[in-house]
Design an enzyme around this catalytic site. Structure first.
Site, mmCIF file in Angstrom:
data_model
loop_
_atom_site.group_PDB
_atom_site.id
_atom_site.type_symbol
_atom_site.label_atom_id
_atom_site.label_comp_id
_atom_site.label_asym_id
_atom_site.label_seq_id
_atom_site.Cartn_x
_atom_site.Cartn_y
_atom_site.Cartn_z
ATOM 1 C CE LYS A 1 4.432 10.476 36.197
ATOM 2 N NZ LYS A 1 3.757 9.762 37.350
ATOM 3 C CG ASP B 1 3.606 7.210 28.812
ATOM 4 O OD1 ASP B 1 4.284 8.253 29.185
ATOM 5 O OD2 ASP B 1 2.809 6.638 29.454
ATOM 6 C CG PHE C 1 2.311 2.514 35.243
ATOM 7 C CD1 PHE C 1 1.293 1.608 35.997
ATOM 8 C CD2 PHE C 1 2.047 3.986 35.296
ATOM 9 C CE1 PHE C 1 0.231 2.374 36.943
ATOM 10 C CE2 PHE C 1 1.126 4.561 36.206
ATOM 11 C CZ PHE C 1 0.190 3.814 36.633
HETATM 12 C C1 PLP Z 1 4.989 6.426 32.043
HETATM 13 C C2 PLP Z 1 3.901 6.926 32.923
HETATM 14 N N1 PLP Z 1 2.499 7.112 32.095
HETATM 15 C C3 PLP Z 1 1.472 7.726 32.489
HETATM 16 C C4 PLP Z 1 1.333 7.781 34.079
HETATM 17 C C5 PLP Z 1 0.144 8.277 34.296
HETATM 18 O O1 PLP Z 1 0.225 9.664 34.776
HETATM 19 P P1 PLP Z 1 -1.012 10.161 35.734
HETATM 20 O O2 PLP Z 1 -0.654 9.602 37.134
HETATM 21 O O3 PLP Z 1 -0.503 11.741 35.585
HETATM 22 O O4 PLP Z 1 -2.144 10.051 35.157
HETATM 23 C C6 PLP Z 1 2.386 7.582 34.608
HETATM 24 C C7 PLP Z 1 2.455 7.993 36.083
HETATM 25 O O5 PLP Z 1 3.198 7.331 36.869
HETATM 26 C C8 PLP Z 1 3.892 7.118 34.173
HETATM 27 O O6 PLP Z 1 4.800 6.900 34.801
#
Ligand code: PLP
Length: 396
Positions: A254, A225, A140
């Site tokens: 975040k 990520d 994700f």
């Molecule tokens: C591991 C990871 N990458 C990317 C994202 C996407 O972040 P955003 O919702 O700020 O676009 C999330 C969101 O939950 C995430 O958990």
């Protein structure tokens, strides 16, 4: 306004891309949030890791207000008196050479993909438009078109094509699969060091080290990520620290904004970000002074208030207690630090509602996994309170 009225208005005017639980939160402090009747809940979601420092942390609030009274935004066509200092501090915390500031997590992932492609064409001498980036199943990384194009979740993709090419999917946690997937056109490997929304999937011990070596040997960029694992969540500042390695590119977001303000960043340890030249990438709000001020203090309080160490300590306590809980509903306890998941032994559709009713704000991470991810400031007493409520519901 009455609860029913608020629900009606939200249902009528907000796009239906979420189906929220019917609990309306009006206030938050530390690990606690309150609904409109004043009922208190312990937040076990932490806005998916966006509020690691606890709700409305007073020092971050102070920085927000002070900066908001001074200067909130100035075009990147000009310089601000805070961006350089903040980028230096972010480089120090993450052990990076350079950072590029964005706003949301998905935007930062897109930025990293662009940078690694651009870098790869030169560094790896890949023919025009042939660059490949390897990704993992059950990932994700956000919701943009490019990102959902390499999701393995049908719900995220269906009806949104056509998608961007150039991505190759391998199983998560399988270093041999990475070796086999690398071709002369591969420029990078993107993954979450611990998969969050995929169900709190922890890779086998040694995996992060192995993929580090494979990427180094192949000359491709290892891209982590760390948007959800980042800044203390796993009991280490970044999840890469769990195996004492450094990715070439770390993507963070975040909790960088301390729960107050969206800010994300691509942090690079090699030349990847040097590949992006003036005008080739940008964002109106990326790196604005208000975001920088909030993020500086967000990082500072994590360090000064020993939140990483507390996440490690409280994570061990919670994991052990869940493992000893002897609930027929818990099949396994997954995760590390305060990024925990309870794998359920059976489909239990109303379990989250029961836990919420008992005073625990929870939701699922992937199918059949209850997320347990309170803010990193959770005390022993608060964790004990939460465990009692979990016991009441899970061990009936
Ligand atoms: C591991 C990871 N990458 C990317 C994202 C996407 O972040 P955003 O919702 O700020 O676009 C999330 C969101 O939950 C995430 O958990």
């Amino acid at each position: 306004m009455k609860l029913e009225e608020l629900l009606d208005i939200e249902n009528k005017y907000c796009a239906r891309n979420y189906i929220p639980a019917n609990v309306v939160i009006g206030k938050g402090r530390g690990v606690w949030v309150w609904d409109l009747d004043g009922k208190r809940y312990l937040d076990c979601v932490s806005a998916y890791g966006a509020v690691n420092q606890g709700h409305c942390h007073p020092k971050i609030l102070k920085s927000l207000v002070e900066q908001a009274e001074k200067l909130t935004i100035i075009s990147r066509a000009f310089r601000s008196d805070i961006i350089g200092t903040f980028c230096r501090e972010l480089c120090e915390v993450t052990g990076s050479r350079k950072v590029l500031l964005m706003n949301s997590g998905a935007e930062a992932v897109e930025t990293a993909l662009k940078a690694v492609r651009k870098w790869g064409y030169a560094a790896r001498k890949v023919p025009k438009d042939k660059a490949e980036i390897i990704v993992c199943a059950d990932n994700f990384h956000g919701r943009t078109i490019a990102i959902i194009g390499f999701s393995s979740v049908d719900l995220y993709r269906k009806g949104f094509g056509p998608f961007t090419g150039g991505f190759v999917t391998i199983p998560f946690g399988d270093a041999e699969a990475l070796k086999k997937a690398i071709t002369p056109n591969t420029v990078g490997f993107l993954l979450e060091p611990i998969q969050a929304e995929g169900g709190i999937n922890v890779p086998p011990a040694g995996y992060l080290k192995d993929i580090r070596s494979i990427c180094t040997e192949a000359g491709i960029a290892l891209m982590f990520d760390e948007i959800q694992t980042g800044f203390g969540r796993t009991g280490t500042m970044l999840a890469e620290d769990l195996e004492h390695i450094k990715a070439d590119v770390s993507i963070v977001g975040k909790s960088l904004g301390g729960g107050f303000y969206p800010i994300s960043a691509v942090c690079s340890r090699n030349e990847v970000l040097d590949a992006i030249g003036p005008g080739e990438h940008g964002s109106t709000f990326g790196g604005n002074p208000l975001a920088c001020a909030v993020a500086r203090t967000s990082l500072k309080v994590i360090q000064e208030e020993n939140m990483v160490e507390n996440a490690r300590k409280m994570g061990l306590v919670l994991k052990k207690e869940f493992e000893n809980m002897k609930s027929r509903l818990i099949k396994a306890v997954r995760g590390t630090g305060l990024m925990l998941g309870l794998e359920l032994s059976e489909e239990s559709p109303d379990l989250c509602a029961k836990l919420i009713d008992a005073g625990l704000l929870v939701n699922k991470a992937g199918k059949g996994v209850i997320r347990v991810a309170p803010p990193l400031v959770v005390s022993e007493e608060e964790a004990g309170w939460a465990l009692e409520r979990f016991r009441e519901v899970l061990c009936d």
